[in-house]
Design an enzyme around this catalytic site. Structure first.
Site, PDB file in Angstrom:
ATOM      1  N   GLU A   3      36.041  37.910 -51.467  1.00 38.02           N
ATOM      2  CA  GLU A   3      36.089  39.372 -51.509  1.00 38.02           C
ATOM      3  C   GLU A   3      37.170  39.914 -50.571  1.00 38.02           C
ATOM      4  O   GLU A   3      37.877  40.872 -50.908  1.00 38.02           O
ATOM      5  CB  GLU A   3      34.722  39.948 -51.131  1.00 38.02           C
ATOM      6  CG  GLU A   3      33.661  39.728 -52.208  1.00 38.02           C
ATOM      7  CD  GLU A   3      32.265  40.110 -51.749  1.00 38.02           C
ATOM      8  OE1 GLU A   3      32.118  40.573 -50.599  1.00 38.02           O
ATOM      9  OE2 GLU A   3      31.318  39.952 -52.540  1.00 38.02           O
TER      10      GLU A   3
ATOM     11  N   PRO B 284      73.535  54.078 -23.146  1.00 43.58           N
ATOM     12  CA  PRO B 284      72.837  53.641 -24.363  1.00 43.58           C
ATOM     13  C   PRO B 284      73.746  53.526 -25.578  1.00 43.58           C
ATOM     14  O   PRO B 284      73.602  52.576 -26.366  1.00 43.58           O
ATOM     15  CB  PRO B 284      71.776  54.732 -24.583  1.00 43.58           C
ATOM     16  CG  PRO B 284      71.626  55.413 -23.274  1.00 43.58           C
ATOM     17  CD  PRO B 284      72.926  55.280 -22.564  1.00 43.58           C
TER      18      PRO B 284
ATOM     19  N   ASN C  26      72.642  52.618 -39.040  1.00 44.40           N
ATOM     20  CA  ASN C  26      72.679  52.333 -40.470  1.00 44.40           C
ATOM     21  C   ASN C  26      72.908  50.866 -40.800  1.00 44.40           C
ATOM     22  O   ASN C  26      72.609  50.430 -41.915  1.00 44.40           O
ATOM     23  CB  ASN C  26      73.762  53.179 -41.142  1.00 44.40           C
ATOM     24  CG  ASN C  26      73.480  54.660 -41.045  1.00 44.40           C
ATOM     25  OD1 ASN C  26      72.412  55.064 -40.600  1.00 44.40           O
ATOM     26  ND2 ASN C  26      74.446  55.465 -41.453  1.00 44.40           N
TER      27      ASN C  26
ATOM     28  N   HIS D 143      38.619  33.584 -72.545  1.00 45.72           N
ATOM     29  CA  HIS D 143      38.019  34.883 -72.883  1.00 45.72           C
ATOM     30  C   HIS D 143      36.624  35.022 -72.259  1.00 45.72           C
ATOM     31  O   HIS D 143      35.779  35.742 -72.789  1.00 45.72           O
ATOM     32  CB  HIS D 143      37.927  35.080 -74.400  1.00 45.72           C
ATOM     33  CG  HIS D 143      39.222  34.991 -75.120  1.00 45.72           C
ATOM     34  ND1 HIS D 143      40.016  36.091 -75.405  1.00 45.72           N
ATOM     35  CD2 HIS D 143      39.896  33.909 -75.610  1.00 45.72           C
ATOM     36  CE1 HIS D 143      41.099  35.696 -76.045  1.00 45.72           C
ATOM     37  NE2 HIS D 143      41.066  34.370 -76.174  1.00 45.72           N
TER      38      HIS D 143
ATOM     39  N   LYS E 218      19.913  36.139 -49.196  1.00 42.77           N
ATOM     40  CA  LYS E 218      21.059  36.353 -50.075  1.00 42.77           C
ATOM     41  C   LYS E 218      22.355  35.991 -49.358  1.00 42.77           C
ATOM     42  O   LYS E 218      22.555  36.349 -48.197  1.00 42.77           O
ATOM     43  CB  LYS E 218      21.114  37.812 -50.528  1.00 42.77           C
ATOM     44  CG  LYS E 218      22.100  38.081 -51.663  1.00 42.77           C
ATOM     45  CD  LYS E 218      21.937  39.507 -52.162  1.00 42.77           C
ATOM     46  CE  LYS E 218      22.717  39.759 -53.436  1.00 42.77           C
ATOM     47  NZ  LYS E 218      24.166  39.660 -53.247  1.00 42.77           N
TER      48      LYS E 218
ATOM     49  N   SER F 267      22.839  40.365 -47.301  1.00 42.30           N
ATOM     50  CA  SER F 267      22.148  41.617 -47.589  1.00 42.30           C
ATOM     51  C   SER F 267      21.288  42.017 -46.408  1.00 42.30           C
ATOM     52  O   SER F 267      20.705  41.165 -45.721  1.00 42.30           O
ATOM     53  CB  SER F 267      21.267  41.466 -48.835  1.00 42.30           C
ATOM     54  OG  SER F 267      20.475  42.622 -49.032  1.00 42.30           O
TER      55      SER F 267
END
Length: 442
Positions: free
Chosen positions: A310, A109, A120, A167, A303, A297
């Site tokens: 979302e 290995p 590293n 705004h 609904k 819902s």
């Protein structure tokens, strides 16, 4: 090559120790990093064979085994928790052991699979290239798909005039198409930001070995491996600006994450606008109709909720959180090594995957099916008192303000109040052209 079955454990004793030492999250290192470790080690073996440092048969057996790791055949042979030693040494050792087992008798290995390498320089190289590949192959195409979807809607809605809003208050008229063109430009700018970060992400520290000096590495090794990786994948794989920078700092990961954070910010703005414009259908703005995907819902019949926007805003929140952790990780470069690399890899690849998925969903399940409520938009355009702005050049700001206040108090239209205030009908026809206001320069 050694014959194996799916149930065979290919890793060795050092991997076992790491599994025992890091029972943290139950989450292994990301699969793209595993596969890039395979690619790097396959290229390294072939180069070491070409350089006469490895026996040709051993080199080919290692390369063939590493190719199988790169192909994703052995993702399940990498069980070490992602929250492990911060250099990724455990996972690099895991890769060395698995590849040596696959390559068969006489393959060590460390001496053979890891020749010319250190954790590293190899592990961060695999992380950088995994992120580079996922950006190129997953996120950028997804963002392009979303931008194109928004651009099509910008054309479709080009003539839909509505009230602008600043705004969150009524402002001068705009078109729905102008808003969607702005969203498309945000996404295109995000693509450009990601692309700007990619060249530095492609600078890898391979060849620096343990500290950046290149000890125990053939002087041609790193360049040859980079050339082979670039040739095999089509990615731009570059030498570092300086080996000590590339080994001790992970600024390329931080920069890439920063670009992803901007994309998340853009998607949040777009998704929030869509769900606000689609609010209602009777007690909200109701300027657009978003596709109806599922019941909204468990108690309120009929609904429908803006579920895709979302999802997108939740993804964006996670990406911003991932970026915060990556930033903290980037701060942890001490002397010749940063030791937060596995966590940074986890979060960066998570952000790429989430943003790509969310962008595709937003395009295909939301934007593509969005329709304009033309009548409502035009009604808002006519109602906005800020349209009086167009009267300023004709009657002045102060008189226009008086007209707005009177219209607001009485509920009458701007045109009626202005007419009573003595404004000429020809001026009213010219100034209160709502489409003309939205496109004053044609």
């Amino acid at each position: 090559m050694a014959e194996t079955t799916e149930s065979t454990q290919l890793w060795g004793g050092e991997t076992e120790k790491a599994v025992a030492n890091f029972p943290v999250s139950g989450e292994p290192i990301p699969a793209p990093v595993v596969r890039w470790l395979g690619r790097v080690k396959a290229a390294a073996a072939r180069v070491n064979g070409e350089l006469g440092l490895l026996d040709a048969d051993v080199a080919e057996r290692i390369a063939a085994a590493a190719d199988r790791v790169a192909a994703g055949e052995y993702d399940d042979q990498f069980p070490i928790d992602v929250f492990q030693t911060g250099s990724g040494t455990s996972s690099n050792t895991n890769a060395n052991e698995v590849i040596a087992s696959l390559a068969g008798d006489g393959v060590h290995p460390n001496d053979h699979v890891n020749m010319g390498q250190s954790s590293n320089d190899v592990f961060p190289s695999a992380v950088h290239l995994a992120a580079l590949g996922e950006l190129a192959q997953d996120l950028l195409p997804a963002l392009d798909l979303l931008a194109a979807s928004l651009e099509r809607k910008a054309l479709e809605f080009d003539d839909v005039v509505k009230s602008g809003r600043t705004h969150l208050m009524d402002a001068v008229p705009v078109t729905l198409g102008q808003e969607f063109a702005g969203y498309a430009a945000q996404v295109r700018q995000g693509v450009a930001r990601v692309e700007d970060a990619m060249p530095r992400l492609g600078q890898i520290p391979l060849g620096g070995t343990a500290t950046g000096t290149g000890l125990n590495t053939h002087p041609e090794f790193a360049a040859r491996v980079r050339e082979q990786l670039a040739r095999d994948t089509g990615l731009t794989v570059s030498a570092p600006a300086d080996h000590f920078e590339a080994q001790a700092a992970r600024d390329g990961l931080v920069e890439a994450s920063g670009a992803l954070k901007v994309v998340a910010v853009s998607l949040t703005k777009i998704a929030n606008d869509l769900r606000l414009m689609g609010s209602g259908p009777r007690a909200g703005l109701a300027e657009i109709y978003l596709p109806e995907l599922q019941k909204g819902s468990s108690i309120m019949p009929g609904k429908v909720n803006p579920v895709i926007p979302e999802v997108v805003t939740q993804v964006a929140a996670q990406v911003v959180g991932n970026d915060a952790a990556i930033t903290v990780g980037g701060l942890q470069g001490h002397f010749e090594l940063n030791v937060f690399i596995p966590m940074m890899a986890r979060n960066l690849l998570d952000s790429i995957r989430l943003l790509a998925s969310a962008s595709r969903l937003l395009a295909e399940k939301c934007v593509d099916g969005t329709e304009a409520n033309r009548e409502q938009c035009e009604r808002y355009a006519e109602l906005t008192l800020s349209a009086a702005t167009a009267l300023n050049p004709h009657i002045g700001y102060d008189k226009a303000t008086e007209i707005v206040k009177e219209a607001s108090a009485s509920g009458r239209s701007l045109r009626d109040v202005a007419r009573d205030a003595g404004v000429d009908e020809e001026i009213l026809d010219q100034a209160l052209d709502y489409r003309g206001m939205a496109k004053p320069h044609g």
